[in-house]
Design an enzyme around this catalytic site. Structure first.
Site, short mmCIF file in Angstrom:
data_model
loop_
_atom_site.label_atom_id
_atom_site.label_comp_id
_atom_site.label_asym_id
_atom_site.label_seq_id
_atom_site.Cartn_x
_atom_site.Cartn_y
_atom_site.Cartn_z
N GLY A 22 0.80 -1.22 0.00
CA GLY A 22 0.00 0.00 0.00
C GLY A 22 0.83 1.27 0.00
O GLY A 22 0.30 2.36 0.06
N CYS A 23 2.14 1.10 -0.04
CA CYS A 23 3.04 2.25 -0.07
C CYS A 23 3.61 2.39 -1.49
O CYS A 23 3.93 1.39 -2.12
CB CYS A 23 4.18 2.07 0.92
SG CYS A 23 3.65 1.92 2.63
N ALA A 24 3.75 3.62 -1.94
CA ALA A 24 4.30 3.86 -3.27
C ALA A 24 5.78 3.48 -3.31
O ALA A 24 6.28 3.02 -4.32
CB ALA A 24 4.12 5.32 -3.66
#
Length: 135
Positions: A49-51
């Site tokens: 969920g993190c870029a």
């Protein structure tokens, strides 16, 4: 209820009015952390969920939570450092009682992070809470 180390960041932010300076402060927090051992950068510690690439390695000592982390993005590494100061040293019940969004709102970060960074921060908070709830 945030850890005392987080309160120091809140106090520091009160004296830093310029957002560019605040970003530099957050980045410096990340630079001051020891790097996470590459052996701990595994799928089980990776935060989805993190870029950017993010790893959180939790440690439960009795009923108290600690975690280390790392990222390939400097600002995210800084956010990990801030999260560590928010949660490290709290009991599992205290971790679950912390309203991290409200605590970050005290810093004004909610309004100054990109949507991708905000989503990544949310994912990191959810991971910390998940670990605390399952310990």
């Amino acid at each position: 209820m945030a850890a005392e180390a987080f309160e120091k960041i809140v106090e520091d932010f009160e004296f830093i009015e310029d957002w560019e300076e605040r970003y530099r402060y957050v980045i410096e927090q990340g630079k001051s952390m020891d790097p996470l051992d590459d052996a701990l950068k595994v799928p089980a510690t990776k935060v989805d969920g993190c870029a950017s690439q993010v790893w959180l390695h939790p440690k439960i000592d009795g009923n108290v939570m600690f975690f280390d982390g790392d990222s390939d993005a400097m600002i995210v590494r800084g956010l990990i450092a801030v999260l560590r100061k928010l949660y490290n040293g709290l009991t599992l019940d205290e971790v679950m009682a912390v309203d991290a969004r409200a605590e970050f709102a005290r810093l004004g970060l909610n309004d100054h992070l990109s949507s991708q960074r905000s989503n990544g921060l949310k994912a990191m908070i959810e991971r910390v809470r998940l670990v605390a709830s399952q310990a």
